[in-house]
Design a protein around this motif. Structure first.
Motif, short mmCIF file in Angstrom:
data_model
loop_
_atom_site.label_atom_id
_atom_site.label_comp_id
_atom_site.label_asym_id
_atom_site.label_seq_id
_atom_site.Cartn_x
_atom_site.Cartn_y
_atom_site.Cartn_z
N SER A 177 -9.35 -1.55 -5.23
CA SER A 177 -8.79 -2.76 -4.63
C SER A 177 -9.54 -3.16 -3.35
O SER A 177 -9.34 -4.24 -2.83
CB SER A 177 -7.28 -2.63 -4.38
N ASP A 178 -10.41 -2.27 -2.85
CA ASP A 178 -11.14 -2.58 -1.61
C ASP A 178 -12.65 -2.74 -1.84
O ASP A 178 -13.41 -2.84 -0.89
CB ASP A 178 -10.95 -1.43 -0.59
N THR A 179 -13.07 -2.68 -3.08
CA THR A 179 -14.51 -2.64 -3.36
C THR A 179 -14.87 -3.73 -4.35
O THR A 179 -14.08 -4.02 -5.26
CB THR A 179 -14.86 -1.25 -3.98
N GLU B 149 -7.03 2.71 -5.29
CA GLU B 149 -7.16 2.20 -3.91
C GLU B 149 -8.60 1.72 -3.67
O GLU B 149 -8.83 0.62 -3.14
CB GLU B 149 -6.79 3.32 -2.92
N ARG C 36 0.81 -1.23 0.00
CA ARG C 36 0.00 0.00 0.00
C ARG C 36 0.84 1.28 0.00
O ARG C 36 0.37 2.36 -0.36
CB ARG C 36 -0.94 0.02 1.20
#
Ligand code: 3H9
Length: 697
Positions: free
Chosen positions: A244-246, A241, A213
């Protein structure tokens, strides 16, 4: 049988492979007919029992180069690009994208939504949306990291950096590089996929691979420095970002929403304006598009000084042999040494090999006479800025060269028509105004004279492009466009010092606006002796106040020559960092007292307006006089050559965003404050304001 589903897409069923050929010249942009055609192709693939897979390829010079920029800002007709991409992704039969040329933006997004990707070895792939102030809005951000990982995706998305086929294969962006004919190779590839069970591979099903990250924060810091003031690169990192989290679908919606919002942003409008203006600048009034440029196989440069050497390097780098003519052996020897040194620097930085340097030096002939000019098709004089000296060189060149050879002058401010009048073949003559250092600066002002032949003008533009420059054709005017507008900014910067501003205040306002360096820090870099000498060359044409405003001369006389002597407008510490210097404040205070000028508080707004509105007004004067053909040309000159922030579109575009009526009011105010001779609005501004129009309406 070929089935033309829209004007831009044709379908052929070859055995069990459906081939969709996109044909939308010049660059197969994804305009409505292409989008509708691709949806029709997916319909056919899904509904035709004989078709087991589809190949998408493009006619002409390139795979799809992205969304159609001309459709931005207008209501977009369905199907939207996002719908096309969703249909490709959801299709129950495999689709192969077969790419050549440049697969860019929406074009690459189409390919990313296919099951398989293959390409010609020379193909290049990129997501250049950030360069237009946008973001890949149809899957580029959500799919690229899934396919190749965040580290490899970052420079592509945040900087729009394109990659080669080799690189793309290594990272997994494409599956195969074609050998031989792309269409044949793609058909064979698709046949193999079918034979292997016609398996689907959806990028949307992949997870984003784990990554460090810290890469994101590093990118944010680097991008903030490199693309100062630009929003899209920072947003690109945020969205990577987020992606990559959704979950994929939600991330894709967010990606599209962000891109859509940016389309309407002032920065994107400005960047798209510059993109269009750069291409428009290549079209020259009075030169039909099919005009054939003259062939240039060999070049001569007269004058082995700083400019001549730089110009010679430009041509050597473009693979053309150069004859460099000097009038004494010492300057020729120096040219040889300096050119070798410049190339040596390139070798040290790994940009060139020794073998390349040897090839280039072998293509350079240094000579004292005009005898060896056989086969020279273009000669550029870069001798002293003296009318008689230049005329003499031009006529020597005319005698030595063949009848259709082009002769160009690199003059910065001499009258192009006066120079042309010394020639018996003025149709072969024009200006090529390079900027120092000529081998580095992108901008090339080509100058047309009255008699310059259309194919000579076409050749100069073509040569400019061959040199990797941004060529802009300008007309006869004093000082041409870039320097002349710059001189007005410099004048105001000097007057502002007289009125009470400090060098650091002016520099802070202009770098805050977005220029990479302020005028006074720049003067310290160039050297006060050089600035003082340049001032002397212009002194005859100056007003009394400009003559009296001799701060540059005073600094030079005090030995404050800038960075090289450790002091100029600033005082430099051992690390080379400049600091405000009380001695300069004292010099300015004494100057004001001597000139009887009262010091007043100068606001940042006044600095910005006086420096930049003076430039805009001069740009309008140049348009009035025919020194520039179009306001967009001026914007290209300033964004490519003189550090005007691209995301502010250039001075003329910027002026339109502010509103010419507001600018005219300010010019009127400064007429009263500084003087009519400096701020009287150009006719063009007066008429446009009266008509309620801007420069571009
Ligand atoms: C995007 O895709 C957004 C999506 O992610 C999401 C949407 C929701 N559209 O440069 P050239 C014209 S954003 C329309 O001289 P080259 C150009 O104006 C897009 N027209 O040729 C010129 O017209 P003219 C992302 C376009 O060989 C002619 O084509 N894509 C477009 O030196 C020839 O152009 C990009 O940013 C376009 N997209 O270079 C790619 N592109 O002859 C932008 C070009 O009338 N394009 N034209 O003056 C390029 O980088 C270069 O044009 C390219 C060819 C490399 C393709």
């Amino acid at each position: 049988m070929t089935d033309t589903v829209t004007d831009a897409v044709a379908l052929d069923l070859l055995g069990d492979i459906l081939v969709a050929t996109v044909d939308n010249p010049p660059v197969n942009a994804l305009s409505h007919a292409v989008r509708a055609g691709l949806v029709a192709a997916v319909d056919r693939l899904e509904n035709d029992g004989d078709a087991r897979a589809m190949v998408i390829l493009c006619a002409g010079r390139t795979f799809m180069a992205g969304a159609d920029i001309r459709e931005f800002g207008k209501p977009m007709q369905d199907p939207q690009l996002g719908n096309v991409i969703d249909r490709l992704d959801a299709c129950g039969k495999p689709i192969v994208a077969a790419m050549h040329g440049t697969a860019l933006g929406g074009g690459l997004e189409v390919a990313l939504a296919c099951s398989y990707r293959m390409a010609d070895p020379a193909a290049r792939f990129g997501l250049p949306e950030v360069t237009l102030g946008l973001l890949p809005g149809s899957g580029g951000i959500v799919r690229t990291p899934r396919l190749i990982g965040v580290e490899a995706a970052l420079p592509m998305i945040t900087e729009g950096r394109p990659v080669s086929a080799d690189h793309a294969q290594k990272t997994g962006l494409i599956d195969e590089i074609a050998t031989g004919d792309l269409r044949e190779a793609a058909l064979a590839f698709a046949a193999r996929i079918v034979a292997d069970g016609a398996k689907l591979r959806r990028t949307s099903d992949l997870p984003v691979p784990e990554y460090d990250r810290a890469l994101l924060d590093q990118a944010r810091t680097t991008l903030a420095r490199k693309y100062k003031g630009q929003n899209a690169p920072q947003q690109a990192v945020d969205l990577i970002e987020m992606a990559s989290d959704t979950a994929f679908r939600e991330a894709a919606h967010k990606e599209f929403a962000a891109c859509k919002a940016l389309v309407a942003s002032p920065q994107s409008k400005a960047l798209r304006h510059v993109f269009v203006a750069e291409r428009a600048a290549l079209k020259i009034d009075g030169v039909p598009r099919d005009t054939k440029p003259r062939e240039v196989r060999k070049v001569a440069v007269v004058g082995p000084g700083t400019m001549g050497r730089g110009i010679a390097i430009c041509f050597l780098d473009a693979g053309l042999p150069v004859v460099l003519i000097g009038n004494n052996q010492d300057t020729l020897d120096k040219a040889d040494t300096v050119i070798r040194k410049i190339y040596g620097g390139q070798v040290k930085r790994g940009r060139m090999s020794e073998a390349q340097v040897n090839d280039r030096m072998a293509a350079l002939t240094l000579t004292l006479d005009y005898d060896g000019l056989d086969g020279v098709d273009l000669a550029i004089e870069a001798v002293t800025e003296d009318m008689d000296v230049k005329k003499d060189v031009l006529s020597k060149l005319e005698q030595a060269l063949h009848d259709r050879a082009i002769i160009a002058t690199n003059t910065s401010f001499l009258d192009i028509e006066a120079l042309a009048s010394s020639l018996s073949r003025p149709e072969n003559f024009a200006g090529m105004h390079f900027f120092n250092p000529a081998n580095v600066m992108k901008l090339l002002e080509n100058v047309r004279a009255k008699a310059t032949a259309p194919d000579v003008l076409a050749t100069m533009t073509a040569i400019g492009r061959k040199l990797g420059k941004t060529p802009v054709m300008v007309g006869r005017s004093e000082g041409f466009v870039a320097n002349r507008m710059l001189s007005k900014r410099s004048r105001e910067a000097q007057f502002l010092l007289e009125d009470g501003a400090t060098p650091q205040q002016v520099d802070r306002v202009l770098t805050g606006f977005g220029f990479p360096i302020g005028p006074f820090a720049l003067a310290d870099l160039a050297g006060m002796d050089i600035m003082a000498a340049a001032r002397q060359t212009r002194i005859a044409g100056m007003t009394q106040r400009e003559r009296d405003c001799d701060i540059v001369d005073q600094l030079a006389a005090a030995g404050r020559l800038g960075r090289k002597t450790g002091s100029g407008y600033y005082l430099y510490d051992e690390e080379g960092k400049g600091h405000p210097d009380p001695a300069v404040e004292e010099l300015l205070a004494a100057h004001r007292t001597k000139r009887g000028l009262p010091q007043r508080e100068i606001t940042d707004q006044e600095i910005l307006e006086r420096c930049l509105y003076a430039m805009v007004n001069e740009g309008a004067h140049l348009l009035d006089e025919g020194g520039a053909a179009r306001p967009g040309d001026i914007d290209v000159i300033w964004t490519s050559g003189f550090g005007w922030p691209r995301h502010l579109g250039g001075p003329m575009f910027w002026a339109d965003q502010i509103g010419l009526a507001k600018i005219k009011d300010a010019l009127d105010t400064y007429c009263a404050l500084v003087g009519d001779q400096y701020f009287t609005p150009a006719n063009l501004i007066e008429t446009r304001v009266a008509e309620g129009r801007g420069f571009f309406d």
